[in-house]
Design an enzyme around this catalytic site. Structure first.
Site, short mmCIF file in Angstrom:
data_model
loop_
_atom_site.label_atom_id
_atom_site.label_comp_id
_atom_site.label_asym_id
_atom_site.label_seq_id
_atom_site.Cartn_x
_atom_site.Cartn_y
_atom_site.Cartn_z
N GLU A 11 -5.01 -2.08 8.54
CA GLU A 11 -3.92 -2.88 8.00
C GLU A 11 -4.49 -4.17 7.41
OE1 GLU A 11 -1.41 -5.64 7.23
OE2 GLU A 11 -2.15 -5.99 9.27
N LYS A 52 -3.42 -7.32 6.42
CA LYS A 52 -3.29 -8.69 6.93
C LYS A 52 -4.15 -8.87 8.18
CE LYS A 52 -0.19 -12.36 8.39
NZ LYS A 52 1.20 -12.78 8.67
N CYS A 76 4.58 -3.21 -0.62
CA CYS A 76 4.11 -3.07 0.76
C CYS A 76 5.17 -2.41 1.61
CB CYS A 76 3.75 -4.44 1.31
SG CYS A 76 3.32 -4.41 3.07
N ASP A 112 2.47 -4.71 -4.94
CA ASP A 112 1.07 -4.32 -5.01
C ASP A 112 0.80 -3.85 -6.44
OD1 ASP A 112 0.60 -4.76 -2.25
OD2 ASP A 112 1.37 -2.77 -1.77
N GLU A 159 -3.16 3.09 0.04
CA GLU A 159 -3.84 4.35 0.31
C GLU A 159 -2.86 5.52 0.29
OE1 GLU A 159 -5.73 1.16 3.07
OE2 GLU A 159 -3.78 1.60 2.19
N ARG A 190 -5.32 -9.58 -2.61
CA ARG A 190 -4.37 -10.41 -1.88
C ARG A 190 -5.06 -10.87 -0.60
NH1 ARG A 190 0.69 -7.38 -0.16
NH2 ARG A 190 1.27 -7.58 -2.35
#
EC number: 1.7.1.13
Length: 282
Positions: free
Chosen positions: A91, A93, A190, A197, A230, A258
């Site tokens: 993930e 973040k 997202c 994105d 993905e 990002r």
């Protein structure tokens, strides 16, 4: 039902730092990394057995810093490759927060940091992850162009921005070709936060000639679609195989960065990943 609604109760998404306020920890903490099972969307795509592709998710790390043994800050650019066969994706973040945890951590060398990254990312992904760190003077910096022909200049009227695989119906022609097409108009959102994105995608195939208008409409239909990078690329690969029947297929996307990271998923049943060269928007 939207993808957000579909995945709303998924236990794999509960507790993710994504979409939450997070404390920025500046001392090394591998516990910050959070996995997301690839099965979350692969089950939906019917990818429950042997995968029809090979590939990897190539990440570029632009914001990596630590302290050397004497306390002086060091910086590097990193390249990480997570194999598509791994049980989990990482993930994004949580990846950023993990990298930030090196900021006030003393490490003996660049090689020591690289070894820590390999160990921690492999544990999170559930498979061996490769990591290469570059001092800035040695980091690749060439801006590349995508191979093949761009399909974006078609003068078409568009009104469908909700994902629809059926836009590929009838896209396979009668003549057999090998060609490479690309588009810079891929945009999805997202899965958790709905943040946009932005990506560019390459499709290299052998098989029935693809109708470029239908292909472009299909790619544009991801515009309001909520899935991780993905997952979107595996969906494109699966839809093209199912509806257009190429004998050989590569789908490769490069997304804008990002949080100091960009993600570049590669899936193919006949090629190895290309050199990791960034695009103008990266």
């Amino acid at each position: 039902m939207s993808k957000q609604e579909k995945y709303a109760g998924a236990s794999a998404l509960q507790g993710l730092s994504l979409g939450q306020q997070s404390a920025y920890i500046s001392q090394y903490s591998p516990a910050l990394l959070q996995p997301v099972p690839r099965s979350l969307n692969r089950d939906d795509l019917g990818l429950t057995g042997e995968l029809p592709f090979q590939g990897c998710d190539v990440w570029t790390l632009y914001e990596l810093s630590w302290l050397n043994a004497r306390g002086k800050p060091m910086v590097a650019v990193g390249e990480v490759s997570v194999p598509a066969v791994s049980a989990n994706l990482i993930e994004s973040k949580s990846f950023k927060l993990y990298l930030n945890s090196f900021n006030q951590t003393r490490c003996d060398s660049l090689e020591a940091v690289q070894a820590m990254l390999v160990k921690d990312l492999s544990a999170c992904a559930g498979s061996e992850v490769s990591v290469t760190l570059f001092p800035l003077a040695q980091a690749p910096h060439h801006i590349a162009a995508l191979p093949g022909e761009c399909i974006d200049e078609q003068d078409i009227e568009v009104d469908c921005y909700e994902f629809d695989a059926n836009l590929l119906q009838g896209a396979a022609g009668n003549d057999e070709v090998e060609e490479t097409l690309h588009s810079h108009l891929l945009k999805s959102n997202c899965l958790v936060t709905s943040q946009p994105d932005w990506g560019s995608v390459v499709i290299h195939y052998r098989g029935p000639r693809l109708d470029r208008e239908k292909l472009l409409r299909y790619l544009i239909s991801f515009r309001q679609h909520n899935e991780f990078h993905e997952q979107c690329i595996e969906r494109i690969f699966t839809d093209l195989k199912l509806l257009c029947h190429p004998s050989q297929l590569t789908v490769y996307a490069r997304y804008t960065r990002r949080g100091g990271l960009d993600i570049n998923p590669f899936r193919s049943d006949w090629e190895l990943p290309p050199t990791n060269l960034r695009l103008i928007r990266q």
